[in-house]
Every structure is written in structure tokens, then in C-alpha cells.
Design a protein around this motif. Structure first.
Motif, mmCIF file in Angstrom:
data_model
loop_
_atom_site.group_PDB
_atom_site.id
_atom_site.type_symbol
_atom_site.label_atom_id
_atom_site.label_comp_id
_atom_site.label_asym_id
_atom_site.label_seq_id
_atom_site.Cartn_x
_atom_site.Cartn_y
_atom_site.Cartn_z
ATOM 1 N N LYS A 1 0.883 -1.167 0.000
ATOM 2 C CA LYS A 1 0.000 0.000 0.000
ATOM 3 C C LYS A 1 0.921 1.218 0.000
ATOM 4 O O LYS A 1 2.137 1.082 0.146
ATOM 5 N N PRO A 2 0.366 2.440 -0.105
ATOM 6 C CA PRO A 2 1.257 3.607 -0.192
ATOM 7 C C PRO A 2 2.296 3.699 0.924
ATOM 8 O O PRO A 2 3.397 4.162 0.682
ATOM 9 N N THR A 3 2.001 3.259 2.115
ATOM 10 C CA THR A 3 2.983 3.372 3.200
ATOM 11 C C THR A 3 3.406 2.005 3.736
ATOM 12 O O THR A 3 3.993 1.922 4.815
ATOM 13 N N CYS A 4 3.134 0.946 2.997
ATOM 14 C CA CYS A 4 3.425 -0.414 3.479
ATOM 15 C C CYS A 4 4.256 -1.193 2.455
ATOM 16 O O CYS A 4 4.148 -0.968 1.255
ATOM 17 N N VAL A 5 5.062 -2.117 2.963
ATOM 18 C CA VAL A 5 5.796 -3.041 2.113
ATOM 19 C C VAL A 5 5.516 -4.460 2.606
ATOM 20 O O VAL A 5 5.065 -4.666 3.730
ATOM 21 N N ILE A 6 5.800 -5.414 1.740
ATOM 22 C CA ILE A 6 5.693 -6.825 2.089
ATOM 23 C C ILE A 6 7.090 -7.422 1.989
ATOM 24 O O ILE A 6 7.789 -7.220 0.990
ATOM 25 N N PHE A 7 7.501 -8.135 3.042
ATOM 26 C CA PHE A 7 8.744 -8.897 2.992
ATOM 27 C C PHE A 7 8.365 -10.365 2.923
ATOM 28 O O PHE A 7 7.575 -10.855 3.746
ATOM 29 N N SER A 8 8.921 -11.090 1.943
ATOM 30 C CA SER A 8 8.664 -12.528 1.805
ATOM 31 C C SER A 8 9.997 -13.241 1.695
ATOM 32 O O SER A 8 10.998 -12.659 1.293
ATOM 33 N N SER A 9 9.983 -14.520 2.074
ATOM 34 C CA SER A 9 11.200 -15.320 2.024
ATOM 35 C C SER A 9 10.856 -16.748 1.624
ATOM 36 O O SER A 9 9.843 -17.292 2.077
ATOM 37 N N GLU A 10 11.696 -17.325 0.795
ATOM 38 C CA GLU A 10 11.503 -18.735 0.430
ATOM 39 C C GLU A 10 11.765 -19.648 1.622
ATOM 40 O O GLU A 10 11.337 -20.799 1.623
ATOM 41 N N GLU A 11 12.453 -19.131 2.657
ATOM 42 C CA GLU A 11 12.702 -19.928 3.859
ATOM 43 C C GLU A 11 11.415 -20.140 4.667
ATOM 44 O O GLU A 11 11.316 -21.112 5.413
ATOM 45 N N LEU A 12 10.461 -19.206 4.543
ATOM 46 C CA LEU A 12 9.161 -19.303 5.216
ATOM 47 C C LEU A 12 8.065 -19.007 4.188
ATOM 48 O O LEU A 12 7.426 -17.956 4.235
ATOM 49 N N PRO A 13 7.836 -19.927 3.249
ATOM 50 C CA PRO A 13 6.937 -19.602 2.131
ATOM 51 C C PRO A 13 5.479 -19.388 2.514
ATOM 52 O O PRO A 13 4.732 -18.809 1.725
ATOM 53 N N VAL A 14 5.061 -19.818 3.692
ATOM 54 C CA VAL A 14 3.659 -19.632 4.071
ATOM 55 C C VAL A 14 3.473 -18.407 4.971
ATOM 56 O O VAL A 14 2.393 -18.209 5.531
ATOM 57 N N LEU B 1 4.168 -14.002 5.362
ATOM 58 C CA LEU B 1 4.537 -12.695 4.828
ATOM 59 C C LEU B 1 4.627 -11.728 5.988
ATOM 60 O O LEU B 1 3.843 -11.824 6.952
ATOM 61 N N PHE B 2 5.543 -10.790 5.888
ATOM 62 C CA PHE B 2 5.674 -9.732 6.880
ATOM 63 C C PHE B 2 5.156 -8.443 6.243
ATOM 64 O O PHE B 2 5.700 -8.008 5.227
ATOM 65 N N ARG B 3 4.124 -7.836 6.815
ATOM 66 C CA ARG B 3 3.641 -6.530 6.327
ATOM 67 C C ARG B 3 4.206 -5.468 7.249
ATOM 68 O O ARG B 3 3.992 -5.504 8.455
ATOM 69 N N LEU B 4 4.959 -4.537 6.662
ATOM 70 C CA LEU B 4 5.631 -3.483 7.414
ATOM 71 C C LEU B 4 5.127 -2.145 6.898
ATOM 72 O O LEU B 4 5.302 -1.823 5.716
ATOM 73 N N CYS B 5 4.511 -1.347 7.779
ATOM 74 C CA CYS B 5 3.941 -0.065 7.371
ATOM 75 C C CYS B 5 4.595 1.066 8.149
ATOM 76 O O CYS B 5 5.001 0.891 9.300
ATOM 77 N N GLY B 6 4.678 2.227 7.508
ATOM 78 C CA GLY B 6 5.200 3.411 8.168
ATOM 79 C C GLY B 6 6.684 3.632 7.967
ATOM 80 O O GLY B 6 7.277 4.471 8.648
ATOM 81 N N LEU B 7 7.299 2.923 7.036
ATOM 82 C CA LEU B 7 8.749 3.029 6.838
ATOM 83 C C LEU B 7 9.080 4.122 5.823
ATOM 84 O O LEU B 7 8.268 4.481 4.986
ATOM 85 N N SER B 8 10.314 4.628 5.893
ATOM 86 C CA SER B 8 10.795 5.647 4.959
ATOM 87 C C SER B 8 11.783 5.016 3.981
ATOM 88 O O SER B 8 12.635 4.224 4.374
ATOM 89 N N SER B 9 11.671 5.393 2.730
ATOM 90 C CA SER B 9 12.601 4.992 1.668
ATOM 91 C C SER B 9 12.943 3.507 1.714
ATOM 92 O O SER B 9 14.125 3.126 1.823
ATOM 93 N N PRO B 10 11.947 2.633 1.616
ATOM 94 C CA PRO B 10 12.266 1.196 1.633
ATOM 95 C C PRO B 10 13.094 0.800 0.419
ATOM 96 O O PRO B 10 12.997 1.402 -0.645
ATOM 97 N N LYS B 11 13.910 -0.218 0.610
ATOM 98 C CA LYS B 11 14.751 -0.746 -0.466
ATOM 99 C C LYS B 11 14.063 -1.975 -1.035
ATOM 100 O O LYS B 11 14.046 -3.022 -0.403
ATOM 101 N N PHE B 12 13.484 -1.824 -2.219
ATOM 102 C CA PHE B 12 12.736 -2.908 -2.839
ATOM 103 C C PHE B 12 13.664 -3.904 -3.528
ATOM 104 O O PHE B 12 14.773 -3.563 -3.922
#
Length: 149
Positions: free
Chosen positions: A78-91, A93-104
């Protein structure tokens, strides 16, 4: 003198054509949540942005970084949220909101994802029907994301 100007202009043109191109934007990751709440982080209500909701844990980062807990990938959500995913934990997802300048894009374990003042964190678990349900995260993983490696 004219040939040196031409060479300089050619060098600038080559830099613009090759060195200043932007990487394509990471496409937003869409999620279908198992729990259906009307208001979600990133939505707006009466001109005010929703920052968090049920299932989010709010943390005061005070400008500090949050780090990738595993090798994985950061995608916009979303505009202020990112999703972090990992093949180590495929089931999960981490939703992180409120961050500045995320590195995609791809991140190695321990690499910073972004910084921020206030973090809203949600852990999502993939359900058999493909939707994502919010679940309680472990304190150990949150601590791992907050402390530099």
C-alpha cells in the motif's frame, strides 16, 4: 576546442542514456486477507490515512532501521506499506507499514529494509484457500528485525 566540446556532449549523452536510467518499479503485491476488516493500513478516511489496525503491532523505531530476518524480497504493498517474503518461510509474509525509503527487491538476511519513526508490523500466514490470515509473530523474529546483525 570544438572537438573537445563535442566529446563532452557525447559523454554526457552516453551517461544519460546508460547511467541515469531508473530500474523498473517493483510491482505492488496484492493480498486477500482472511480476516475482512473494512479499514486497512494505507486506506484513507475523511482525508486521514489509516496507519494501523487490528492485527498490527506498533513499534517506535525512532529513525532506526529494520532488517531482513532471512534472505528474501521486499515489495511495495500500500502507499505506506511493504511486504517482505522469504523462500525460507513460504507460508508467511511480513507486512511493514510506516517506513521511509524502503529498499525494494532482493535482500540478504541482516540487510536493512528501511528506516522509520513508527513501524506497524503484521505477520500473515497463508491459508489453504490462498487468503492470508494475521497471526501472532514471535518476539524472537521481531527482535531479529530490530537489531543490526
Amino acid at each position: 576546442m570544438a572537438s573537445s566540446v563535442r566529446r563532452a556532449l557525447l559523454a554526457v549523452a552516453l551517461l544519460i542514456a546508460t547511467g541515469c536510467t531508473q530500474q523498473p518499479a517493483e510491482p505492488p503485491r496484492e493480498l486477500t486477507l482472511y480476516q475482512s476488516w473494512e479499514l486497512q493500513p494505507g486506506d484513507e478516511l475523511a482525508g486521514h490515512q489509516i496507519l494501523g489496525g487490528l492485527g498490527d503491532i506498533s513499534l517506535a523505531l525512532n529513525g532506526d532501521a529494520i532488517y531482513a530476518p532471512f534472505d528474501g524480497k521486499v515489495q511495495p504493498h500500500k502507499p505506506t506499506c511493504v511486504i517482505f517474503s522469504s523462500e525460507e518461510l513460504p507460508v508467511y509474509l511480513f507486512r511493514l507499514c510506516g517506513l521511509s525509503s524502503p529498499k525494494f527487491g532482493p535482500r540478504s538476511a541482516g540487510e536493512p529494509i528501511a528506516t522509520g519513526n513508527d513501524l506497524r508490523f503484521a505477520l500473515l500466514n497463508k491459508q489453504p484457500d490462498g487468503r492470508w490470515a494475521m497471526v501472532e509473530p514471535s518476539k524472537k523474529i521481531i527482535e531479529q528485525m530490530l537489531l543490526p546483525p
